[in-house]
Scaffold this motif. Structure first.
Motif, PDB file in Angstrom:
ATOM      1  N   ALA A 102       0.864  -1.181   0.000  1.00 54.69           N
ATOM      2  CA  ALA A 102       0.000   0.000   0.000  1.00 54.69           C
ATOM      3  C   ALA A 102       0.898   1.228   0.000  1.00 54.69           C
ATOM      4  N   VAL A 103       0.329   2.353  -0.487  1.00 56.64           N
ATOM      5  CA  VAL A 103       1.026   3.632  -0.457  1.00 56.64           C
ATOM      6  C   VAL A 103       0.067   4.676   0.110  1.00 56.64           C
ATOM      7  N   VAL A 104       0.533   5.410   1.126  1.00 57.39           N
ATOM      8  CA  VAL A 104      -0.235   6.517   1.675  1.00 57.39           C
ATOM      9  C   VAL A 104       0.597   7.799   1.563  1.00 57.39           C
ATOM     10  N   LEU A 105      -0.102   8.920   1.419  1.00 61.48           N
ATOM     11  CA  LEU A 105       0.525  10.226   1.298  1.00 61.48           C
ATOM     12  C   LEU A 105       0.002  11.126   2.418  1.00 61.48           C
ATOM     13  N   TYR A 106       0.912  11.845   3.049  1.00 60.82           N
ATOM     14  CA  TYR A 106       0.575  12.732   4.139  1.00 60.82           C
ATOM     15  C   TYR A 106       1.238  14.057   3.850  1.00 60.82           C
ATOM     16  N   GLY A 107       0.435  15.131   3.711  1.00 58.20           N
ATOM     17  CA  GLY A 107       1.081  16.366   3.338  1.00 58.20           C
ATOM     18  C   GLY A 107       0.259  17.599   3.586  1.00 58.20           C
ATOM     19  N   LYS A 108       0.845  18.727   3.146  1.00 58.98           N
ATOM     20  CA  LYS A 108       0.143  20.007   3.216  1.00 58.98           C
ATOM     21  C   LYS A 108       0.705  20.960   2.199  1.00 58.98           C
TER      22      LYS A 108
END
Length: 108
Positions: A102-108
């Motif tokens: 799986a790939v998750v992205l966390y950002g702003k």
């Protein structure tokens, strides 16, 4: 900061991509996490990159994970300008390979 599941955990045996993931135009940085939870096959390899596009046709690599050959979790940081549209692309190699990841992205 929003958390986006770019690619849900599933077993994959062929190279492909996530398709277009819209809505990243206001992000200026992100942490991307690749979680490989299982692998099968003889000498399996998994290469995963994050790409963006200006036109929906030509894709640019903005982040690259270290090649996976075993179950593990890794994260990369991506900073700078990138477009509103991203995708995750992966290449599976080896003899009868299978990777669950799986790939998750966390950002702003």
């Amino acid at each position: 900061m929003p958390l986006v599941t770019a690619l849900a955990s599933a077993a994959r045996t062929t190279s492909s991509n996530s398709g277009v993931l819209p809505g990243f135009g206001d992000w200026s940085r992100m942490r991307a996490q690749l979680a490989v939870t299982a692998m099968l096959g003889a000498t399996p390899t998994l290469d995963v990159v994050i790409e963006d596009t200006l036109d929906g046709t030509n894709w640019n690599v903005i982040g690259t994970f270290t090649q996976a050959t075993a179950a593990a979790v890794q994260a990369i940081d991506i900073t700078g300008l990138f477009t509103d549209r991203l995708r995750v692309r992966w290449t599976v190699g080896g003899t009868t390979p299978s990777f669950t990841f799986a790939v998750v992205l966390y950002g702003k």
